[in-house]
Design a protein around this motif. Sequence first.
Motif: not given
Length: 147
Positions: A74-80, A82-94, A96-101
């Motif tokens: 079962r995969y957690a689904i994240v839409n593209v 929703e990734l706009n909450v991160f700053e430009d040039g960030t390396t988004v890891t699982p 970091l995604m969990k921290e941003k809920r």
Amino acid sequence: MKLNELKNHPGSTHRRKVVGRGPGSGHGKTSTRGEKGQKARSGASIPAWFEGGQNPLYKRIPRRGFSNKRFAKRYAIVNVSELNVFEDGTTVTPELMKEKRLFTKGYKGIKVLGNGELKKKLTVKANVFTNSAINKIEELGGKAEVI
């Protein structure tokens, strides 16, 4: 035509069958139930699947097969979008995604879908990507890395 003018078609209505009434009806004595037996008794209601005490069909059929549902990932689904909450040039890891809920616990990994619009250049690390998600991430110069 009005509602009070409606009439039944000739022959569409029938007289109710009168059962158990004297010699004239032809349905007296046993009232069309036949002689003896379970269905002749009062209060008899037998389920359609009952086979008279014989081992029923659902018990005769072998239990076979295998379902992989218990072991499915079962995969957690994240839409593209929703990734706009991160700053430009960030390396988004699982992590970091969990921290941003963006997802809750209890998943085997993350699947990134291409729903919405991405506005920032990101390097996204996840287990699974859809083709549309990869295209949207790479359009802005980002990277989609499979873990």
